[in-house]
Design a protein around this motif. Structure first.
Motif, short mmCIF file in Angstrom:
data_model
loop_
_atom_site.label_atom_id
_atom_site.label_comp_id
_atom_site.label_asym_id
_atom_site.label_seq_id
_atom_site.Cartn_x
_atom_site.Cartn_y
_atom_site.Cartn_z
N MET A 108 66.53 65.84 50.75
CA MET A 108 66.52 66.84 51.77
C MET A 108 65.21 66.93 52.42
SD MET A 108 68.05 70.84 51.71
CE MET A 108 69.77 70.06 51.50
N ARG A 110 62.68 68.73 55.75
CA ARG A 110 62.46 69.75 56.72
C ARG A 110 61.20 69.14 57.79
NH1 ARG A 110 62.49 75.54 57.71
NH2 ARG A 110 64.68 74.92 56.85
N ALA A 280 66.55 68.71 46.68
CA ALA A 280 67.52 69.66 47.29
C ALA A 280 67.13 70.89 46.80
CB ALA A 280 68.83 69.26 47.33
N GLU A 281 67.34 71.00 45.32
CA GLU A 281 67.10 72.14 44.58
C GLU A 281 66.00 72.90 45.01
OE1 GLU A 281 66.05 73.61 40.20
OE2 GLU A 281 66.76 71.59 40.49
N GLU A 284 65.63 73.49 49.46
CA GLU A 284 66.56 74.51 49.92
C GLU A 284 66.08 76.02 49.70
OE1 GLU A 284 71.20 73.48 50.14
OE2 GLU A 284 70.39 73.78 48.02
N ALA A 289 67.87 78.88 54.26
CA ALA A 289 68.67 78.56 53.00
C ALA A 289 68.19 79.73 51.76
CB ALA A 289 68.88 77.21 52.44
#
Length: 447
Positions: A108, A110, A280-281, A284, A289
């Protein structure tokens, strides 16, 4: 070479820009030349002088100054549709999907606006995720102009102080700096502070301190220490990302999986960009989120996202990395041969399309069996015991001679290198065999 117009422009700039420049590294003695335009692997200055360009915008220009047609078309299309929106766009999703498919550790992302912003956000995220405050960095490593990492070691080698006025001592109190490649030092730090350490932040290869490779097993030690103590391993791949190790980046080449990775430069195709990626853990935990605040007006800018996506797609579908890495090998090997004859104490460093010559002061007793195309910290190399292992070794080199003499000589021969001993230099897809030959001739004359 005539530099009258650059001198005039610099005089004007001094009256309206701090130091006459907008980034400290652009300053040079006695004054910088001012760029007018790029042309492939070349740069033309305001006086019409033409240079073979190895600065390449300090890293973002994988293709040189002439972008492939698909990249140009995508930039023009998105620019024509409006400057920006303040809303999500499909192109930012496509770029994120491409990165997550190719970089081993990234599930993931940003997107942000600079490498500095990426590392600032990664440090905040690591602290928010772990609930801890301390960050371990490498002495001489560079992670942008941010308060948590603009530090230098004090009398106690692991206690840091701000390296710039304007940063409170309290920021540095939470940052521990260890020498790169010193497994004993970082193990000792974790033994004393392990339960307080949120993350280790390191470049896979020191790229802003002369290019220093890790010794065999160093990154594995960092990974194991972080796992043992519940800390995050953060790789700063702002320089190495999508340059070293191709689409898998340096972490793929070294076979180490960090928890977080920061990106910049190439991932934006030559436009302002940064990104934080990882598990992702962890990622997020950014708002909305999670609870770690992060936001930015220009983050995920559609023109930047389009340039980055088409850049990485083009690199994946063509021989870009084969070309730039082969020329990088040829250039480093050629410089090594020249140094062996004219300056045997100097160390040639770099990998893939990165290169530099460190003006180290001690020559080896033998030359047979040297690293052929840049120092890789190979223990069987005759230079291994004297090649730079950390920033202190680079700082101990004849760093002033680079800017005062060598850089000037190369510039007068039409070769543009970074103005100081520390910044990396880059080969682009636009460079040719002829450019390399011309550069090696200039090295012979200048050395």
């Amino acid at each position: 070479m005539n530099h009258d117009r650059s001198r005039d422009l610099y005089d004007r700039a001094l009256s309206v820009l701090a130091g006459g420049v907008n980034s400290s590294v652009r300053a040079s003695m006695p004054y910088p030349f001012f760029a007018e335009r790029g042309d492939g692997a070349h740069l033309v200055d305001a006086d019409g002088n033409r240079y073979v360009d190895y600065v390449m915008g300090y890293g973002p220009l994988l293709f040189g100054h002439d972008l492939p047609d698909p990249v140009t078309a995508a930039i023009q299309q998105h620019a024509s549709q409006g400057p920006m929106y303040g809303a999500p766009t499909e192109i930012e999703v496509e770029l994120a999907e491409f990165v997550t498919r190719h970089v081993p550790s990234v599930e993931m992302l940003r997107f942000v606006n600079s490498g500095t912003e990426a590392t600032v956000s990664a440090v905040r995220l690591a602290r928010g995720y772990t609930g801890r405050d301390k960050i371990v960095v490498m002495q001489g490593g560079y992670h942008g102009a941010q308060e948590s990492t603009l530090v230098e070691a004090g009398e106690d080698p692991y206690h840091t102080h701000p390296s710039s006025p304007g940063i409170p001592e309290s920021f540095a109190e939470h940052t521990i700096a260890v020498p790169f490649n010193d497994e004993e030092a970082v193990t000792e730090v974790f033994s004393e502070h392990g339960e307080e350490i949120a993350a280790v932040l390191t470049e896979p290869i020191l790229g802003n301190t002369g290019i220093v490779h890790p010794v065999d097993g160093y990154h594995r030690t960092l990974r194991d220490l972080c796992d043992e103590h519940g800390s995050l391993l953060v790789f700063d791949e702002v320089i190495t990302g999508f340059r070293v190790g191709g689409l898998q980046c340096a972490q793929g080449e070294f076979g180490i999986t960090p928890d977080l990775t920061t990106f910049g430069k190439i991932i934006g195709g030559g436009f302002p960009v940064g990104a934080v990626g990882g598990r992702a853990e962890v990622v997020e935990h950014f708002t909305p989120a999670g609870s770690v605040f992060q936001s930015g007006t220009f983050s995920g800018h559609p023109v930047t996202m389009a340039a980055g996506y088409e850049t990485l797609k083009y690199a994946a579908e063509h021989d870009v990395y084969d070309h730039v890495n082969a020329l990088g090998d040829e250039l480093r090997a050629g410089i090594r041969d020249i140094c062996e004859e004219h300056a045997p104490e100097y160390t040639v460093v770099g990998t893939d399309s990165m290169f530099k010559t460190i003006f180290t002061r001690e020559a080896p007793e033998a030359f047979e069996g040297h690293c052929e195309a840049g120092c890789t910290q190979r223990e069987t190399c005759p230079r291994y015991d004297i090649c730079p292992k950390n920033s202190a070794d680079v700082n101990a080199a004849a760093t002033d001679r680079w800017e005062r003499v060598f850089w000037q000589e190369m510039k007068e021969r039409g070769i543009w290198l970074t103005a100081n001993q520390f910044e990396s230099q880059f080969v682009s897809y636009a460079h040719t065999e002829e450019d390399v030959e011309r550069t090696l001739e200039a090295y012979k004359e200048a050395l």
